[in-house]
Write a protein that holds these residues in place. Sequence first.
Motif, PDB file in Angstrom:
ATOM      1  N   GLN A  54      31.669  38.050  45.764  1.00  0.00           N
ATOM      2  CA  GLN A  54      31.779  38.306  47.196  1.00  0.00           C
ATOM      3  C   GLN A  54      30.678  37.566  47.965  1.00  0.00           C
ATOM      4  N   LYS A  55      29.473  37.606  47.431  1.00  0.00           N
ATOM      5  CA  LYS A  55      28.348  36.920  48.079  1.00  0.00           C
ATOM      6  C   LYS A  55      28.621  35.424  48.192  1.00  0.00           C
ATOM      7  N   ASN A  62      30.799  31.403  55.789  1.00  0.00           N
ATOM      8  CA  ASN A  62      29.824  31.180  56.854  1.00  0.00           C
ATOM      9  C   ASN A  62      29.553  29.692  57.061  1.00  0.00           C
ATOM     10  N   GLN A  63      29.454  28.972  55.953  1.00  0.00           N
ATOM     11  CA  GLN A  63      29.225  27.523  56.049  1.00  0.00           C
ATOM     12  C   GLN A  63      30.422  26.820  56.687  1.00  0.00           C
ATOM     13  N   GLU A  64      31.615  27.257  56.289  1.00  0.00           N
ATOM     14  CA  GLU A  64      32.828  26.685  56.855  1.00  0.00           C
ATOM     15  C   GLU A  64      32.914  26.962  58.358  1.00  0.00           C
ATOM     16  N   HIS A  65      32.592  28.207  58.740  1.00  0.00           N
ATOM     17  CA  HIS A  65      32.644  28.591  60.148  1.00  0.00           C
ATOM     18  C   HIS A  65      31.633  27.786  60.971  1.00  0.00           C
ATOM     19  N   LYS A  95      36.001  36.493  61.492  1.00  0.00           N
ATOM     20  CA  LYS A  95      35.830  37.940  61.346  1.00  0.00           C
ATOM     21  C   LYS A  95      36.909  38.527  60.432  1.00  0.00           C
ATOM     22  N   THR A  96      38.145  38.068  60.611  1.00  0.00           N
ATOM     23  CA  THR A  96      39.258  38.562  59.793  1.00  0.00           C
ATOM     24  C   THR A  96      39.070  38.189  58.322  1.00  0.00           C
ATOM     25  N   LYS A  97      38.621  36.965  58.076  1.00  0.00           N
ATOM     26  CA  LYS A  97      38.403  36.512  56.702  1.00  0.00           C
ATOM     27  C   LYS A  97      37.292  37.313  56.029  1.00  0.00           C
ATOM     28  N   ILE A  98      36.239  37.588  56.795  1.00  0.00           N
ATOM     29  CA  ILE A  98      35.126  38.358  56.251  1.00  0.00           C
ATOM     30  C   ILE A  98      35.594  39.764  55.869  1.00  0.00           C
TER      31      ILE A  98
END
Length: 212
Positions: A54-55, A62-65, A95-98
């Motif tokens: 998960q990490k 986050n990098q992709e975003h 947010k949805t992906k997270i």
Amino acid sequence: MKKIMLTGLVAAFSLAAVQAQEIPERKHDGPRMHEKHRLHSKKEMETLNLTEEQKAKFRALNQEHQKQMEELRKKDDITVKESRERMEALRQEHKTKIQSLLTSEQKARMEENRKARTEKMQEYGKKRDARMKEHLQLTDEQSMKMMESRKALSAKMKAIREDKSLTDEQKKEKHKELMKQQKESLKSILTEDQMKKMKEHKKKPRDKKETI
């Protein structure tokens, strides 16, 4: 200059009080607040007991975003409105992906963390209100009016944050307008002497200032 100082005072007193009732999105706070928010989020993430998988996925997302946002900012062939709309869409998608990476138990823990944080801020707000009442020598009527004004402000800010039809920039503008309204509300509640005390308190060095 006097007008600017008063606006700053209103914002400081009002926003701190609102935070005691709910936790707003802190997208435009200063460096210190951003740092506290990062540390706060890190501690909360630790309570979720994320797996190594998960990490890794969190970091990748986050990098992709971040990369998508940077590429969008570089575009000069779209209007400001289109840029804002695309940014908002990217944020919602991220947010949805997270959320999709979390288990039901982890989502429940996040909700528990949110409630605990809210309760802690409410308790802080009560103590802060008591100090403010003593420092400004507020009457019971003034205290009640300020509490009602803050509650109204809190409800309006929450409505703006939850309005999905607004872009982040539009929400920011509406927040500014609310703070102007709160300024007028504060002026109608406090006396000139109390306003003066607020200004004097604002001028004190941070390390010599009592939190009110």
